[in-house]
Design a protein around this motif. Sequence first.
Motif, mmCIF file in Angstrom:
data_model
loop_
_atom_site.group_PDB
_atom_site.id
_atom_site.type_symbol
_atom_site.label_atom_id
_atom_site.label_comp_id
_atom_site.label_asym_id
_atom_site.label_seq_id
_atom_site.Cartn_x
_atom_site.Cartn_y
_atom_site.Cartn_z
ATOM 1 N N ILE A 238 0.862 -1.188 0.000
ATOM 2 C CA ILE A 238 0.000 0.000 0.000
ATOM 3 C C ILE A 238 0.899 1.239 0.000
ATOM 4 O O ILE A 238 2.112 1.133 0.181
ATOM 5 C CB ILE A 238 -0.927 0.050 1.259
ATOM 6 N N ILE A 239 0.270 2.392 -0.177
ATOM 7 C CA ILE A 239 1.020 3.647 -0.033
ATOM 8 C C ILE A 239 0.546 4.285 1.259
ATOM 9 O O ILE A 239 -0.665 4.433 1.474
ATOM 10 C CB ILE A 239 0.786 4.548 -1.253
ATOM 11 N N ALA A 240 1.474 4.614 2.149
ATOM 12 C CA ALA A 240 1.070 5.140 3.456
ATOM 13 C C ALA A 240 2.023 6.242 3.919
ATOM 14 O O ALA A 240 3.189 6.301 3.513
ATOM 15 C CB ALA A 240 1.041 4.009 4.477
ATOM 16 N N VAL A 272 -1.136 17.050 -5.485
ATOM 17 C CA VAL A 272 -0.873 16.164 -6.623
ATOM 18 C C VAL A 272 -1.872 15.018 -6.715
ATOM 19 O O VAL A 272 -1.933 14.334 -7.735
ATOM 20 C CB VAL A 272 0.551 15.538 -6.568
ATOM 21 N N CYS A 273 -2.647 14.828 -5.644
ATOM 22 C CA CYS A 273 -3.502 13.635 -5.595
ATOM 23 C C CYS A 273 -4.646 13.743 -6.610
ATOM 24 O O CYS A 273 -5.479 14.639 -6.528
ATOM 25 C CB CYS A 273 -4.068 13.457 -4.184
ATOM 26 N N PRO A 274 -4.728 12.807 -7.547
ATOM 27 C CA PRO A 274 -5.786 12.897 -8.560
ATOM 28 C C PRO A 274 -7.181 12.605 -8.012
ATOM 29 O O PRO A 274 -8.165 12.894 -8.678
ATOM 30 C CB PRO A 274 -5.379 11.841 -9.603
ATOM 31 N N VAL A 275 -7.258 12.007 -6.797
ATOM 32 C CA VAL A 275 -8.588 11.764 -6.243
ATOM 33 C C VAL A 275 -8.905 12.737 -5.101
ATOM 34 O O VAL A 275 -9.955 12.644 -4.470
ATOM 35 C CB VAL A 275 -8.764 10.293 -5.777
ATOM 36 N N GLY A 276 -7.995 13.654 -4.850
ATOM 37 C CA GLY A 276 -8.254 14.742 -3.897
ATOM 38 C C GLY A 276 -8.308 14.330 -2.448
ATOM 39 O O GLY A 276 -9.074 14.905 -1.670
ATOM 40 N N ILE A 277 -7.506 13.327 -2.060
ATOM 41 C CA ILE A 277 -7.514 12.950 -0.635
ATOM 42 C C ILE A 277 -6.193 13.352 0.014
ATOM 43 O O ILE A 277 -5.222 13.657 -0.671
ATOM 44 C CB ILE A 277 -7.757 11.427 -0.440
ATOM 45 N N ASP A 278 -6.203 13.338 1.331
ATOM 46 C CA ASP A 278 -4.993 13.645 2.088
ATOM 47 C C ASP A 278 -4.515 12.330 2.696
ATOM 48 O O ASP A 278 -5.129 11.810 3.642
ATOM 49 C CB ASP A 278 -5.338 14.668 3.189
ATOM 50 N N ILE A 279 -3.454 11.786 2.126
ATOM 51 C CA ILE A 279 -2.964 10.466 2.557
ATOM 52 C C ILE A 279 -2.532 10.490 4.028
ATOM 53 O O ILE A 279 -2.462 9.455 4.681
ATOM 54 C CB ILE A 279 -1.811 9.990 1.631
ATOM 55 N N ARG A 280 -2.292 11.684 4.556
ATOM 56 C CA ARG A 280 -1.876 11.775 5.954
ATOM 57 C C ARG A 280 -3.012 11.413 6.911
ATOM 58 O O ARG A 280 -2.797 11.199 8.090
ATOM 59 C CB ARG A 280 -1.365 13.186 6.252
ATOM 60 N N GLU A 286 -10.408 5.555 -1.555
ATOM 61 C CA GLU A 286 -10.319 6.338 -2.795
ATOM 62 C C GLU A 286 -8.914 6.299 -3.405
ATOM 63 O O GLU A 286 -8.750 6.555 -4.592
ATOM 64 C CB GLU A 286 -10.659 7.818 -2.532
ATOM 65 N N CYS A 287 -7.907 6.003 -2.588
ATOM 66 C CA CYS A 287 -6.517 6.043 -3.062
ATOM 67 C C CYS A 287 -6.296 5.015 -4.174
ATOM 68 O O CYS A 287 -6.539 3.832 -3.983
ATOM 69 C CB CYS A 287 -5.573 5.770 -1.892
ATOM 70 N N ILE A 288 -5.850 5.480 -5.333
ATOM 71 C CA ILE A 288 -5.633 4.547 -6.446
ATOM 72 C C ILE A 288 -4.166 4.116 -6.538
ATOM 73 O O ILE A 288 -3.751 3.520 -7.531
ATOM 74 C CB ILE A 288 -6.099 5.149 -7.789
ATOM 75 N N ALA A 289 -3.387 4.451 -5.516
ATOM 76 C CA ALA A 289 -1.972 4.025 -5.440
ATOM 77 C C ALA A 289 -1.165 4.471 -6.649
ATOM 78 O O ALA A 289 -0.409 3.685 -7.221
ATOM 79 C CB ALA A 289 -1.878 2.517 -5.246
ATOM 80 N N CYS A 290 -1.350 5.748 -7.031
ATOM 81 C CA CYS A 290 -0.610 6.246 -8.197
ATOM 82 C C CYS A 290 0.804 6.677 -7.815
ATOM 83 O O CYS A 290 1.632 6.929 -8.685
ATOM 84 C CB CYS A 290 -1.357 7.409 -8.828
ATOM 85 N N ALA A 291 1.053 6.831 -6.516
ATOM 86 C CA ALA A 291 2.375 7.187 -5.979
ATOM 87 C C ALA A 291 2.809 8.613 -6.298
ATOM 88 O O ALA A 291 3.980 8.959 -6.099
ATOM 89 C CB ALA A 291 3.445 6.193 -6.426
ATOM 90 N N ALA A 292 1.863 9.459 -6.762
ATOM 91 C CA ALA A 292 2.227 10.859 -7.016
ATOM 92 C C ALA A 292 2.642 11.544 -5.718
ATOM 93 O O ALA A 292 3.585 12.339 -5.686
ATOM 94 C CB ALA A 292 1.042 11.599 -7.649
ATOM 95 N N CYS A 293 1.952 11.185 -4.607
ATOM 96 C CA CYS A 293 2.295 11.797 -3.317
ATOM 97 C C CYS A 293 3.670 11.321 -2.832
ATOM 98 O O CYS A 293 4.376 12.055 -2.142
ATOM 99 C CB CYS A 293 1.202 11.513 -2.292
ATOM 100 N N VAL A 294 4.049 10.099 -3.202
ATOM 101 C CA VAL A 294 5.364 9.582 -2.811
ATOM 102 C C VAL A 294 6.444 10.428 -3.493
ATOM 103 O O VAL A 294 7.391 10.908 -2.853
ATOM 104 C CB VAL A 294 5.522 8.094 -3.220
HETATM 105 S S1 SF4 Z 1 -1.144 7.364 -4.059
HETATM 106 FE FE1 SF4 Z 1 -2.113 8.730 -5.520
HETATM 107 S S2 SF4 Z 1 -4.279 8.499 -5.097
HETATM 108 FE FE2 SF4 Z 1 -3.214 7.676 -3.319
HETATM 109 S S3 SF4 Z 1 -3.096 9.362 -1.914
HETATM 110 FE FE3 SF4 Z 1 -1.194 9.361 -3.082
HETATM 111 S S4 SF4 Z 1 -1.604 10.755 -4.762
HETATM 112 FE FE4 SF4 Z 1 -3.576 10.245 -3.881
#
Ligand code: SF4
Length: 470
Positions: A238-240, A272-280, A286-294
């Motif tokens: 997962i991305i966390a 950067v989140c394409p689904v507009g969530i705050d991973i924090r 909703e997280c599609i694991a695109c890794a843009a936040c990483v």
């Molecule tokens: S991995 Fe992508 S969808 Fe998930 S929180 Fe990060 S930017 Fe948003």
Amino acid sequence: MRAEPQPNCKSTPKSEVLLYESAVKIYPRQAKGIFARLRVSSMSILLGLYYLVPWLSWNGKPLVLFDLPHRRFHIFALTLVPQDLLLLAFLLLLAALTLFFFTSLAGRLWCGYACPQTVWTESFLWMEQFCEGDRYSRIRLDRAPWGPEKLARKGAKHLLWLGFALLTGLSFVAYFVPARELFPAALHFQLSGWALFWVLFYGFMTWGFAGFMREQVCKYMCPYARFQSAMFDPDTLIIAYDEKRGEPRKTQAKKTGQKAADCVDCSLCVQVCPVGIDIRNGLQYECIACAACVDVCDGVMESVKKPKGLIRYTSSRHDAGGPFRLVRARTIGYGILWLAACAGFLLLALGHSTLRFDVLRDRHTLYRELASGAIENVYTLKVTNDDAVAHRYAISAHFSDGTPLIVEPAELSRAADETGATTITLRTAPRSDSEQPLPSIESVVVGISQIDSPGPSRERNARFLTGGKP
Ligand code: SF4
Ligand code: SF4
């Protein structure tokens, strides 16, 4: 880096429960980094394949073509007909198991890197950025009153979108109608009614889903997003956000007078989140694991001289201090099922032939006895040549004990992709009255084999009537 109000984040008082909330437009900022490069590469390959495959051929046949009028499905070297239901079922099973296997292994890898909704949304976003500029410019443009610049930028974006959507629709239909016929017909406005309908329908869906609905499709319409949690376990990738390392974040720490941890509260991971969530806020469906936040957070950490990985690929178990286990019972189980499906599909595919035939005894005549004592029966052979070139075939027949029968005609031919019926006669050798009578119904084996070049052969059983005569 600067914190800014999030147009996509509405705050709701804790006591208030909203049963309906209209969607707020998200303006994702472009992320740069290793995962962004991986995503761009994967999407470019997939888009390239999607638009290119209908133009490719294999052995003189389309590489992939679902020829519905002729009920033929060309999939790489295979030509399948509705009777090949088992192979088609295995193909679908294989696709589903591949998805399950990779989901249990790597979480929402499919969603972030390969799902058509993600791929086309990202492409539409590139065009949006090209016409309207970066995130700030897009927000500004949307808030500005209509004027020549807004009209020109929005008009250019929609023109690009429409062109791309129509190309997507045309390419989709090219999986059902040969591309070399479809595209010239489209250019000369000579598309058939149904082809035009599907081009427009699929183009319109692409335009609507990738241009406007975007993350709403993943959140509310995608069934996979709903049932994939059943394939997750504490070891799934997962991305966390590393809360232990990041909290208290800078602004909170300022308010409470604590020492700030690693999160500088720049909000870039939200932007950067394409689904507009705050991973924090923790793992969210909703997280599609695109890794843009990483990517973006790694950039921030680099600039503030802190170790990367405040947001990272991990697993719930690993995040809680446990080991990182990629291989486990679930992945082994899915892996075995996947391998079994691959083996089943390969076996069926290898046994699949370009020659099909059926043999039917003529029901109008029982049998005919000739002056020589020979007995003959008439049959219809339905022979299909699924190959891209014409072939000649030899026909043979024998009783179940191996006694040969005379076949007339002993040869036939079929053009490429041709199905046809041929009437043949099977005859015993001349027989005298002193011979043992034949059973009234005999079993015969009718065979057909390709003779103009090494190729397939097939056999079928049929009944041969003799009337019990010698
Ligand atoms: S991995 Fe992508 S969808 Fe998930 S929180 Fe990060 S930017 Fe948003
Ligand atoms: S997690 Fe990283 S990107 Fe997000 S606000 Fe904190 S420092 Fe910025």
